[in-house]
Design an enzyme around this catalytic site. Sequence first.
Site, PDB file in Angstrom:
ATOM      1  N   LYS A  31       0.716  -1.127  -0.105  1.00 36.61           N
ATOM      2  CA  LYS A  31       0.069   0.010  -0.061  1.00 36.61           C
ATOM      3  C   LYS A  31       0.670   1.319   0.220  1.00 36.61           C
ATOM      4  CE  LYS A  31      -0.731   0.365   5.150  1.00 36.61           C
ATOM      5  NZ  LYS A  31      -1.483   0.686   6.230  1.00 36.61           N
ATOM      6  N   GLY A  35       9.825  -2.095   0.488  1.00 39.81           N
ATOM      7  CA  GLY A  35      10.871  -2.082   1.630  1.00 39.81           C
ATOM      8  C   GLY A  35      10.486  -1.773   2.757  1.00 39.81           C
ATOM      9  N   GLY A  36       9.355  -1.471   2.918  1.00 37.27           N
ATOM     10  CA  GLY A  36       8.319  -1.624   4.235  1.00 37.27           C
ATOM     11  C   GLY A  36       9.133  -0.703   5.282  1.00 37.27           C
ATOM     12  N   THR A 140       2.362  -7.960   6.733  1.00 41.15           N
ATOM     13  CA  THR A 140       1.889  -6.621   6.731  1.00 41.15           C
ATOM     14  C   THR A 140       2.521  -5.981   8.018  1.00 41.15           C
ATOM     15  OG1 THR A 140       0.145  -7.683   7.891  1.00 41.15           O
ATOM     16  CG2 THR A 140      -0.439  -7.022   5.805  1.00 41.15           C
ATOM     17  N   SER A 142       4.324  -4.351  11.397  1.00 39.49           N
ATOM     18  CA  SER A 142       3.856  -3.913  12.706  1.00 39.49           C
ATOM     19  C   SER A 142       3.906  -2.274  12.655  1.00 39.49           C
ATOM     20  CB  SER A 142       4.912  -4.230  13.984  1.00 39.49           C
ATOM     21  OG  SER A 142       6.136  -3.808  13.416  1.00 39.49           O
ATOM     22  N   GLY A 177      10.985   4.544  27.406  1.00 36.61           N
ATOM     23  CA  GLY A 177      10.968   3.210  26.887  1.00 36.61           C
ATOM     24  C   GLY A 177      12.751   3.137  26.420  1.00 36.61           C
ATOM     25  N   ILE A 181      14.800   0.816  20.089  1.00 37.82           N
ATOM     26  CA  ILE A 181      14.851   1.970  19.423  1.00 37.82           C
ATOM     27  C   ILE A 181      14.884   3.148  20.373  1.00 37.82           C
ATOM     28  CG2 ILE A 181      12.861   3.571  18.805  1.00 37.82           C
ATOM     29  CD1 ILE A 181      11.483   1.073  17.506  1.00 37.82           C
ATOM     30  N   VAL A 234       5.542   6.673  33.365  1.00 43.18           N
ATOM     31  CA  VAL A 234       5.169   7.934  33.116  1.00 43.18           C
ATOM     32  C   VAL A 234       3.799   7.968  33.495  1.00 43.18           C
ATOM     33  CG1 VAL A 234       4.915   9.445  31.176  1.00 43.18           C
ATOM     34  CG2 VAL A 234       7.031   8.149  31.317  1.00 43.18           C
ATOM     35  N   HIS A 439      44.937 -11.379  12.725  1.00 42.73           N
ATOM     36  CA  HIS A 439      45.408 -10.672  13.470  1.00 42.73           C
ATOM     37  C   HIS A 439      45.888  -9.400  12.733  1.00 42.73           C
ATOM     38  CE1 HIS A 439      47.628  -8.730  16.723  1.00 42.73           C
ATOM     39  NE2 HIS A 439      48.617  -8.549  16.039  1.00 42.73           N
TER      40      HIS A 439
HETATM   41  P1  NAI Z   1      11.332  -2.924  22.800  1.00 39.11           P
HETATM   42  O1  NAI Z   1      10.259  -3.781  23.171  1.00 39.11           O
HETATM   43  O2  NAI Z   1      12.752  -3.432  22.460  1.00 39.11           O
HETATM   44  O3  NAI Z   1      11.498  -1.899  24.014  1.00 39.11           O
HETATM   45  C1  NAI Z   1      10.577  -1.160  24.650  1.00 39.11           C
HETATM   46  C2  NAI Z   1      10.972  -0.757  26.075  1.00 39.11           C
HETATM   47  O4  NAI Z   1      10.127  -0.003  26.643  1.00 39.11           O
HETATM   48  C3  NAI Z   1      11.154  -1.814  26.911  1.00 39.11           C
HETATM   49  O5  NAI Z   1      12.246  -1.650  27.720  1.00 39.11           O
HETATM   50  C4  NAI Z   1       9.939  -1.739  28.009  1.00 39.11           C
HETATM   51  O6  NAI Z   1      10.237  -2.124  29.423  1.00 39.11           O
HETATM   52  C5  NAI Z   1       9.748  -0.300  27.774  1.00 39.11           C
HETATM   53  N1  NAI Z   1       8.470   0.183  28.192  1.00 39.11           N
HETATM   54  C6  NAI Z   1       7.170  -0.476  28.033  1.00 39.11           C
HETATM   55  N2  NAI Z   1       6.097   0.466  28.371  1.00 39.11           N
HETATM   56  C7  NAI Z   1       6.783   1.466  28.996  1.00 39.11           C
HETATM   57  C8  NAI Z   1       6.308   2.586  29.587  1.00 39.11           C
HETATM   58  N3  NAI Z   1       4.933   2.817  29.649  1.00 39.11           N
HETATM   59  N4  NAI Z   1       6.910   3.433  30.243  1.00 39.11           N
HETATM   60  C9  NAI Z   1       8.277   3.317  30.387  1.00 39.11           C
HETATM   61  N5  NAI Z   1       8.950   2.201  29.656  1.00 39.11           N
HETATM   62  C10 NAI Z   1       8.135   1.513  28.845  1.00 39.11           C
HETATM   63  O7  NAI Z   1      10.623  -1.936  21.823  1.00 39.11           O
HETATM   64  P2  NAI Z   1      11.068  -0.754  20.824  1.00 39.11           P
HETATM   65  O8  NAI Z   1      12.365  -0.230  21.250  1.00 39.11           O
HETATM   66  O9  NAI Z   1       9.806   0.067  20.803  1.00 39.11           O
HETATM   67  O10 NAI Z   1      11.399  -1.645  19.520  1.00 39.11           O
HETATM   68  C11 NAI Z   1      10.279  -2.308  18.631  1.00 39.11           C
HETATM   69  C12 NAI Z   1      10.881  -3.468  18.107  1.00 39.11           C
HETATM   70  O11 NAI Z   1      11.602  -3.001  16.987  1.00 39.11           O
HETATM   71  C13 NAI Z   1      11.558  -4.492  18.856  1.00 39.11           C
HETATM   72  O12 NAI Z   1      11.128  -5.572  18.473  1.00 39.11           O
HETATM   73  C14 NAI Z   1      13.050  -3.987  18.355  1.00 39.11           C
HETATM   74  O13 NAI Z   1      13.577  -5.535  18.547  1.00 39.11           O
HETATM   75  C15 NAI Z   1      12.938  -3.967  16.903  1.00 39.11           C
HETATM   76  N6  NAI Z   1      13.933  -2.899  16.549  1.00 39.11           N
HETATM   77  C16 NAI Z   1      15.014  -3.627  16.316  1.00 39.11           C
HETATM   78  C17 NAI Z   1      16.058  -2.929  16.007  1.00 39.11           C
HETATM   79  C18 NAI Z   1      17.619  -3.515  15.973  1.00 39.11           C
HETATM   80  O14 NAI Z   1      17.515  -4.740  15.547  1.00 39.11           O
HETATM   81  N7  NAI Z   1      18.635  -2.960  15.792  1.00 39.11           N
HETATM   82  C19 NAI Z   1      16.113  -1.590  15.946  1.00 39.11           C
HETATM   83  C20 NAI Z   1      14.747  -0.892  16.356  1.00 39.11           C
HETATM   84  C21 NAI Z   1      13.840  -1.616  16.562  1.00 39.11           C
END
Ligand code: NAI
Length: 463
Positions: A31, A35-36, A140, A142, A177, A181, A234, A439
């Site tokens: 849509k 590349g999403g 689809t 997230s 959080g 991310i 929060v 090395h």
């Molecule tokens: P996440 O699940 O990695 O982290 C969310 C964090 O927010 C957790 O530490 C949680 O305890 C905290 N949290 C939850 N509700 C909260 C609240 N109300 N107040 C304060 N803290 C709270 O999710 P994130 O960082 O949003 O990433 C989403 C997805 O994207 C993940 O599955 C991640 O693996 C993926 N992603 C992967 C990357 C990579 O591989 N380098 C880069 C960015 C995202």
Amino acid sequence: MKVVVLGGGPGGYVAAIRAAQLGGEVTLIEKSTIGGTCLNIGCIPTKVLLHSAELFNEIKDSSKFGIEVSGDIKVNWSELQSRKKIVVNTLVSGVRSLLAFNKVKIINGVGNFETKNLVSVTKENGAVENIEFDKVIISTGSIPVIPPIEGKDLPGVIDSTDALSLNNIPKSMVIIGGGVIGIEFANAYNAFGCNVTIIEMLPFILPPVDREISEIIKSKLNSEGIEIYNNCKVTKIEESGKVLSVAFINGDKQLKVDAEKVLVAVGRRAFIEELNLEKAGVKTEKGCIIVNDRMETSVDGIYAIGDCTGKNMLAHVASEQGVVAAENIMGKNVKMDYKTVPACVYTKPELASVGLTEEQVKEKGIDYKVGKFPLIANGKSLIMNEISGIIKIIADKKYDEVLGVHILGPRATDLITEGALALRLETTLQEIATTVHAHPTVGEAIKEAVLAVNKEAIHMINK
Ligand code: NAI
């Protein structure tokens, strides 16, 4: 075999190419942009920002390397934004060419199920096209989760997509959080001169990461001026003059931080609401499509892959699941193996891991042993002035089988593939130790960490 793929992210486009390679007549319905999330508003653009952030820090630090830079060192935000667009567009057009080369037909529009063998696609101009198929792969993706915090809709409260394209570098940012991310954006914006505060609900940051490693990263972020509040909830965001005021509680303490922007990064959730899944009879659980390890849903001929299945929300997982789904559709019999999935966090130094953390081996009651090698003792790390890292190996006590590889150090995200292969091959410590590592490289520290498990590391004192 007529195959329809719904969604053109790293899951869907890879599945489409693989199905076409195996002789499928493939239609990919997207849509938005091919590349999403990964290519357009996720992995790729964030790493463009992070790469510039790293470069910026290195230039500021260059005198340590014997390089004098004269004049002001500044971030040119609009130039950086256009570079981001160029990188993204280059990759997107590369993927489009690959799809064209593989004769995948792309239809731009929103696809939803009419029956288990028919989807209708609503295009931007309102026209509807019906497409029949033998098999379908749902991919689809997230979308960000926005918790019901009072003030979440105020201007200045942003999600990860907004954070990629701000008009300028804000003076201050609160990140709700401390997951992947949150931590990656904290790194980038802090490097660009923004005052960053992270508010995390749990007692630690980066929940899935080995705790010892996440604690090292946490102190590194603190030392760079990022304030991190753990165990905090929060309660409210409100306007306070020209800034936003974030109220939060830590036990019975009421706290408040003001910032120009508030980035909400508390996770992502499967995006499946436009699909009309009920018309096809596909079962879901907690908002995600239920799949088995062949990527089959509850309905014969309907497969699902990537973030919409709620498994590991990672681009490389989606792509691998896409290959598994496409191959099964085209007559092979393959299963998705999550054991070798690496997780990478693009901090400085980078963090990458595969397999079990120390917390997980304990929880599973495995008799284990650990080897650690600090990168201060590694020549290449010293050359690069990146000595705060560590490599940690977790092995089974009885068989010396490698169970977990955790790297905090330069190029960790590239090095982790050795760990993933080790897990894939059920490698023993001995097999890595007898593999000659070049090395001077950071990679030779993996071998040292492996040797350290049995107190045989050469370049450190084994205790
Ligand atoms: P996440 O699940 O990695 O982290 C969310 C964090 O927010 C957790 O530490 C949680 O305890 C905290 N949290 C939850 N509700 C909260 C609240 N109300 N107040 C304060 N803290 C709270 O999710 P994130 O960082 O949003 O990433 C989403 C997805 O994207 C993940 O599955 C991640 O693996 C993926 N992603 C992967 C990357 C990579 O591989 N380098 C880069 C960015 C995202």
